[in-house]
Structure formats: structure tokens, C-alpha cells
Design a protein around this motif. Structure first.
Motif, PDB file in Angstrom:
ATOM      1  N   GLU A 261       0.834  -1.355  -0.138  1.00 21.44           N
ATOM      2  CA  GLU A 261      -0.170  -0.100   0.028  1.00 21.44           C
ATOM      3  C   GLU A 261       0.749   1.162  -0.137  1.00 21.44           C
ATOM      4  OE1 GLU A 261      -2.344  -3.051   2.214  1.00 21.44           O
ATOM      5  OE2 GLU A 261      -0.373  -2.619   2.169  1.00 21.44           O
ATOM      6  N   GLU A 262       1.861   1.354   0.511  1.00 23.88           N
ATOM      7  CA  GLU A 262       2.868   2.243   0.714  1.00 23.88           C
ATOM      8  C   GLU A 262       3.996   2.657  -0.423  1.00 23.88           C
ATOM      9  OE1 GLU A 262       3.905   3.337   4.717  1.00 23.88           O
ATOM     10  OE2 GLU A 262       3.117   1.554   5.295  1.00 23.88           O
ATOM     11  N   HIS A 263       4.183   1.477  -0.946  1.00 28.34           N
ATOM     12  CA  HIS A 263       5.134   1.429  -2.092  1.00 28.34           C
ATOM     13  C   HIS A 263       6.681   2.006  -1.854  1.00 28.34           C
ATOM     14  CE1 HIS A 263       2.687  -0.233  -5.837  1.00 28.34           C
ATOM     15  NE2 HIS A 263       1.853   0.033  -4.891  1.00 28.34           N
ATOM     16  N   LYS A 264       7.088   1.688  -0.761  1.00 29.85           N
ATOM     17  CA  LYS A 264       8.439   2.179  -0.329  1.00 29.85           C
ATOM     18  C   LYS A 264       9.590   1.149  -0.919  1.00 29.85           C
ATOM     19  CE  LYS A 264       7.530   5.588   2.384  1.00 29.85           C
ATOM     20  NZ  LYS A 264       7.941   6.989   1.940  1.00 29.85           N
ATOM     21  N   PHE A 265       9.167  -0.144  -1.234  1.00 31.81           N
ATOM     22  CA  PHE A 265      10.375  -0.937  -1.736  1.00 31.81           C
ATOM     23  C   PHE A 265       9.684  -1.683  -2.707  1.00 31.81           C
ATOM     24  CE2 PHE A 265      11.394  -0.195   2.700  1.00 31.81           C
ATOM     25  CZ  PHE A 265      12.711   0.153   2.558  1.00 31.81           C
ATOM     26  N   ALA A 266      10.360  -1.995  -3.790  1.00 32.08           N
ATOM     27  CA  ALA A 266       9.923  -2.667  -5.059  1.00 32.08           C
ATOM     28  C   ALA A 266      10.213  -4.122  -5.268  1.00 32.08           C
ATOM     29  CB  ALA A 266      10.371  -1.953  -6.443  1.00 32.08           C
ATOM     30  N   GLY A 267       9.058  -4.954  -5.510  1.00 33.07           N
ATOM     31  CA  GLY A 267       9.504  -6.117  -5.930  1.00 33.07           C
ATOM     32  C   GLY A 267       9.687  -7.001  -4.596  1.00 33.07           C
ATOM     33  N   LYS A 268      11.081  -7.870  -4.778  1.00 40.66           N
ATOM     34  CA  LYS A 268      11.392  -8.823  -3.477  1.00 40.66           C
ATOM     35  C   LYS A 268      12.571  -7.781  -2.528  1.00 40.66           C
ATOM     36  CE  LYS A 268      11.045 -13.053  -6.064  1.00 40.66           C
ATOM     37  NZ  LYS A 268      11.734 -14.114  -6.509  1.00 40.66           N
ATOM     38  N   ALA A 269      12.429  -6.563  -2.686  1.00 47.05           N
ATOM     39  CA  ALA A 269      13.402  -5.614  -2.010  1.00 47.05           C
ATOM     40  C   ALA A 269      13.139  -5.676  -0.697  1.00 47.05           C
ATOM     41  CB  ALA A 269      13.325  -4.144  -2.436  1.00 47.05           C
ATOM     42  N   ILE A 270      11.986  -5.861   0.094  1.00 50.64           N
ATOM     43  CA  ILE A 270      11.684  -6.362   1.376  1.00 50.64           C
ATOM     44  C   ILE A 270      12.381  -7.618   2.143  1.00 50.64           C
ATOM     45  CG2 ILE A 270       9.376  -5.058   1.309  1.00 50.64           C
ATOM     46  CD1 ILE A 270       7.799  -7.854   1.526  1.00 50.64           C
ATOM     47  N   LEU A 271      12.822  -8.364   1.094  1.00 52.35           N
ATOM     48  CA  LEU A 271      13.389  -9.535   1.771  1.00 52.35           C
ATOM     49  C   LEU A 271      14.744  -9.386   1.857  1.00 52.35           C
ATOM     50  CD1 LEU A 271      11.297 -12.069  -0.121  1.00 52.35           C
ATOM     51  CD2 LEU A 271      10.950 -11.342   2.002  1.00 52.35           C
ATOM     52  N   ASP A 272      15.365  -8.231   1.196  1.00 44.18           N
ATOM     53  CA  ASP A 272      16.923  -7.975   1.257  1.00 44.18           C
ATOM     54  C   ASP A 272      17.338  -7.339   2.620  1.00 44.18           C
ATOM     55  OD1 ASP A 272      17.024  -8.850  -1.278  1.00 44.18           O
ATOM     56  OD2 ASP A 272      16.946  -6.494  -2.136  1.00 44.18           O
ATOM     57  N   ARG A 273      18.349  -7.761   3.195  1.00 48.13           N
ATOM     58  CA  ARG A 273      18.942  -7.540   4.265  1.00 48.13           C
ATOM     59  C   ARG A 273      19.787  -6.051   4.176  1.00 48.13           C
ATOM     60  NH1 ARG A 273      18.529 -13.048   6.203  1.00 48.13           N
ATOM     61  NH2 ARG A 273      17.032 -13.246   7.651  1.00 48.13           N
ATOM     62  N   HIS A 274      19.359  -5.020   4.909  1.00 48.89           N
ATOM     63  CA  HIS A 274      20.210  -3.622   4.800  1.00 48.89           C
ATOM     64  C   HIS A 274      20.252  -3.102   6.254  1.00 48.89           C
ATOM     65  CE1 HIS A 274      20.112  -3.780   0.260  1.00 48.89           C
ATOM     66  NE2 HIS A 274      18.885  -3.908   0.708  1.00 48.89           N
ATOM     67  N   PRO A 275      21.149  -1.945   6.366  1.00 43.93           N
ATOM     68  CA  PRO A 275      21.118  -1.184   7.598  1.00 43.93           C
ATOM     69  C   PRO A 275      19.717  -0.713   7.694  1.00 43.93           C
ATOM     70  CG  PRO A 275      23.072  -0.726   6.433  1.00 43.93           C
ATOM     71  CD  PRO A 275      22.084  -1.749   5.587  1.00 43.93           C
ATOM     72  N   ARG A 276      19.307  -0.545   9.163  1.00 42.94           N
ATOM     73  CA  ARG A 276      17.853  -0.260   9.256  1.00 42.94           C
ATOM     74  C   ARG A 276      17.556   0.735  10.338  1.00 42.94           C
ATOM     75  NH1 ARG A 276      14.994  -1.864   4.585  1.00 42.94           N
ATOM     76  NH2 ARG A 276      15.446  -4.168   4.297  1.00 42.94           N
ATOM     77  N   THR A 277      16.994   1.750  10.209  1.00 42.67           N
ATOM     78  CA  THR A 277      16.509   2.556  11.601  1.00 42.67           C
ATOM     79  C   THR A 277      14.647   2.480  11.586  1.00 42.67           C
ATOM     80  OG1 THR A 277      18.278   4.003  11.051  1.00 42.67           O
ATOM     81  CG2 THR A 277      16.279   4.906  12.425  1.00 42.67           C
ATOM     82  N   ALA A 278      14.168   2.354  12.731  1.00 44.79           N
ATOM     83  CA  ALA A 278      12.822   1.998  12.921  1.00 44.79           C
ATOM     84  C   ALA A 278      12.540   2.493  14.430  1.00 44.79           C
ATOM     85  CB  ALA A 278      12.594   0.597  12.758  1.00 44.79           C
ATOM     86  N   MET A 279      11.144   2.827  14.641  1.00 49.28           N
ATOM     87  CA  MET A 279      10.623   3.156  15.760  1.00 49.28           C
ATOM     88  C   MET A 279       9.384   2.378  16.083  1.00 49.28           C
ATOM     89  SD  MET A 279      10.617   7.225  16.045  1.00 49.28           S
ATOM     90  CE  MET A 279      12.112   8.220  15.829  1.00 49.28           C
ATOM     91  N   GLY A 280       9.069   2.078  17.406  1.00 50.68           N
ATOM     92  CA  GLY A 280       7.893   1.319  17.925  1.00 50.68           C
ATOM     93  C   GLY A 280       7.522   1.921  19.200  1.00 50.68           C
ATOM     94  N   TYR A 281       6.307   1.465  19.660  1.00 50.34           N
ATOM     95  CA  TYR A 281       6.090   1.823  20.874  1.00 50.34           C
ATOM     96  C   TYR A 281       5.109   0.576  21.699  1.00 50.34           C
ATOM     97  CZ  TYR A 281       1.338   2.454  18.558  1.00 50.34           C
ATOM     98  OH  TYR A 281       0.293   2.430  17.850  1.00 50.34           O
ATOM     99  N   THR A 282       5.452   0.469  23.154  1.00 45.52           N
ATOM    100  CA  THR A 282       5.161  -0.761  23.935  1.00 45.52           C
ATOM    101  C   THR A 282       3.833  -0.759  24.236  1.00 45.52           C
ATOM    102  OG1 THR A 282       5.953   0.126  25.870  1.00 45.52           O
ATOM    103  CG2 THR A 282       7.483  -1.102  24.410  1.00 45.52           C
ATOM    104  N   LYS A 283       3.214  -1.694  24.988  1.00 45.81           N
ATOM    105  CA  LYS A 283       1.931  -1.896  25.270  1.00 45.81           C
ATOM    106  C   LYS A 283       1.793  -0.601  26.523  1.00 45.81           C
ATOM    107  CE  LYS A 283       0.877  -6.585  24.160  1.00 45.81           C
ATOM    108  NZ  LYS A 283       0.741  -7.769  24.649  1.00 45.81           N
ATOM    109  N   ASP A 284       2.954  -0.528  27.216  1.00 39.63           N
ATOM    110  CA  ASP A 284       2.871   0.543  28.376  1.00 39.63           C
ATOM    111  C   ASP A 284       3.009   1.974  27.699  1.00 39.63           C
ATOM    112  OD1 ASP A 284       2.725  -1.544  30.000  1.00 39.63           O
ATOM    113  OD2 ASP A 284       4.753  -1.879  30.373  1.00 39.63           O
ATOM    114  N   GLY A 285       3.212   2.166  26.441  1.00 38.62           N
ATOM    115  CA  GLY A 285       3.336   3.289  25.755  1.00 38.62           C
ATOM    116  C   GLY A 285       4.744   3.937  25.971  1.00 38.62           C
TER     117      GLY A 285
END
Length: 318
Positions: free
Chosen positions: A218-242
Motif C-alpha cells: 500500500e505504501e510502495h516504499k520498496f519494489a519487488g522482492k526488496a522487502i526480503l533484502d537485508r540492509h542497515p535499518r532505522t525503525a521506531m515502535g511503542y510498547t503496550k505501556d506506551g
């Protein structure tokens, strides 16, 4: 072993036994961190029997001495270390949004001190037979509301509007000849103003309601099988406790750090008890500083890549 299931346009990938090898140790003291509301963890072990290196920080939402926000530049880029000095040496500095090199500008939403300061790219130019057309999506972002709670939503911005808009589910992508999206169309009838103290955009979403839900189709950030490639990453998330978790994963270094797939990151955040998580700009941009000290080693041969925006956390006790 992995099992891939397609449900509608979303991708759900379930991994078995892959993350049993990863554990985390607290290394706050190694970075000179003394605030009890801010803890630093380093990965221990391997990923899929390959070298793996990552760090994450956990930020207690109840710790009043910690101030979170985004910072951005106009038509120029700074390294994370330069942002660190510009921002009076905060506790945390990490890259966030995707950007384009021509004008050194963000292509994702940035809200700074409650004000919309950067916009989503509204149309993805077509190629080949789709030349002269544009694909339209809603870009995901993570933000913090006045009640201190974190949210991940799909956002709409326009340079003619002072505020951003959002919906809680992705837009079905559509293509037309206009480079801009028309918010008055019926497809956008559920958009609402998004009132947040800060927000940084990226994508795709990795987790929703505590379950892996990668909305790359839906977001079209990565094409084809690129989502299965391993790369350096940065990400954020939040826990159940907030509480907020910010992670940086080292990669593109054979025998030292292989990096991670989108599914790998999603599973890591799920294992940490997160309710929601979002991928941010990665690759050579991935860099996270704690008290000005690098956690992962950036993958670019020249070191830290200059970026137009960062997320940061300042400690008023320092």
C-alpha cells in the motif's frame, strides 16, 4: 523457516526459530547515560546464523525530564553529529525520514514543535508504459499527541495546508496524470486533522495491534522482492505501556553485520512487546548517536551520511 501469506494487499510474514538466537544486554553506562527513563541495549547473538549487530533505546513516556522532538534543515543536509552540535548535544540523535538528494529535502512528513515543517511526496512518477502518470499513496508516520501517547498513522499533507491529516488504515494506491492528490475526492472522506507535538514519516508500517502487518504494497516504499533484502535499518515502535523504542541495525558488512529485512525488524519489535512499529530511512542513512557516540557503524565508506532531518531526545537533567 518462513511462511508467506498474502491477505488482500498486505503482507504477513511469519518467521520460526529465527529470533531465538537474539538477546539484548543493557549498555547504558557505556554511553554515559544516567537518566533512569532512558536505557540503551545492544544485541547479542546471530540472526539466521549470520553476524548481526543492533542497538535500541527505550524511552519511558512518564519521564518528565526527557524532551522529544524532530529537527530539520532547509535545502541542506547535516550529519547526525552536526545535528548533535546544532541541538546543544542532546541525549539521542537518530536519522528518520526518507529524502531526495537533488534539493536535499524530506519526502515524508515532519512535525516539529507542533508545526508541519516537511511534506509527503504526493505522487510517485511512473516509468515505462506509466510515464507521465503518478502513483498516489498515503505515507505512514509516527507521532506523539499532547496526551503523551504515540500513534502510527497514514498521513496526507499539502504545502497549501498548515496542518496534516491522517487515517488509521492505508489507502489503496491509485494512479492518474496529476502529480498532486485531491483531498476533496470521496476516497479521502475519512481523513482527519492530526494534532501531534512531533511526527516523523517513513514506512512501511511493520506492526499493528502487536502483530506483524507490513503494508509495503500500500505504501510502495520498496519494489519487488526488496522487502526480503537485508540492509542497515532505522525503525521506531511503542510498547503496550506506551514507551518508545528506537532501533538502529548495522548492515552491509560481511562477517560483522548482515543487516535486516523488513520482516526481521517487525519480529524484533514484536519480541520486545511493541504494539506498533514503523520502518524509517535506512541503508547508508542509518545512524544513531547516544550522548554523541555512535552506536552502530554507518555503512557508507565515508562514515555518517548527511540527512535533512533527525529525531532527538534531550535530557533536562544534563
Amino acid at each position: 523457516m518462513k511462511k508467506l501469506i498474502l491477505i488482500g494487499a498486505s503482507i504477513f510474514i511469519f518467521s520460526q526459530f529465527v529470533f531465538a538466537q537474539i538477546s539484548w544486554k543493557e549498555v547504558s553506562a557505556e554511553f554515559g547515560v544516567t537518566n533512569k527513563g532512558f536505557t540503551v541495549y545492544e544485541s547479542v547473538g546471530t540472526l539466521a546464523d549470520s553476524a548481526f549487530r543492533a542497538f535500541y533505546v527505550k524511552i519511558d513516556k512518564a519521564e518528565k525530564s526527557l524532551h522529544m522532538d524532530a529537527d530539520t534543515t532547509l535545502y541542506r543536509r547535516l550529519t547526525p553529529t552536526q545535528f548533535y552540535e546544532k541541538l546543544n548535544q542532546p541525549l539521542l540523535v537518530v536519522n528518520c525520514s526518507f529524502f531526495e538528494f537533488k534539493n536535499n529535502t524530506n519526502v515524508n512528513i515532519i512535525v516539529q514543535k507542533g508545526k508541519l515543517v516537511a511534506h509527503n511526496m504526493q505522487g510517485i512518477p511512473g516509468k515505462g508504459k506509466d510515464t507521465l502518470t503518478y502513483l498516489h499513496v498515503l505515507n505512514a508516520a509516527i507521532g506523539r499527541k499532547a496526551n503523551k501517547n504515540f500513534e502510527i498513522n497514514y498521513t496526507y499533507t499539502d504545502s497549501s495546508l498548515l496542518e496534516s491529516y491522517y487515517q488509521t488504515y492505508p489507502l489503496k494506491p491509485y494512479r492518474d496524470s496529476s502529480s498532486k492528490m485531491n483531498r476533496m475526492e470521496a476516497r479521502f472522506s475519512n481523513l482527519k486533522p492530526w494534532k501531534v507535538n512531533w511526527a516523523v514519516g517513513g514506512g512501511p508500517v511493520l506492526l499493528k495491534n502487536g502483530e506483524v502487518n507490513i503494508t509495503n504494497n500500500e505504501e510502495h516504499k520498496f519494489a519487488g522482492k526488496a522487502i526480503l533484502d537485508r540492509h542497515p535499518r532505522t525503525a521506531m515502535g511503542y510498547t503496550k505501556d506506551g514507551d518508545l523504542i528506537v532501533m538502529a541495525i548495522q548492515g552491509r558488512m560481511k562477517g560483522i553485520a548482515i543487516g535486516a529485512t523488513l520482516n526481521d525488524i517487525a519480529m524484533l519489535f514484536k519480541d520486545l512487546g511493541c504494539e506498533g512499529a514503523i520502518n524509517l530511512d535506512g541503508g547508508g542513512s542509518s545512524c544513531m548517536l547516544v550522548n554523541g557516540k555512535e552506536t552502530i557503524k554507518p555503512s557508507d565508506p565515508t562514515g555518517q551520511r548527511p540527512v535533512p532531518a533527525v529525531f532527538y531526545v534531550a535530557d533536562s537533567k544534563q
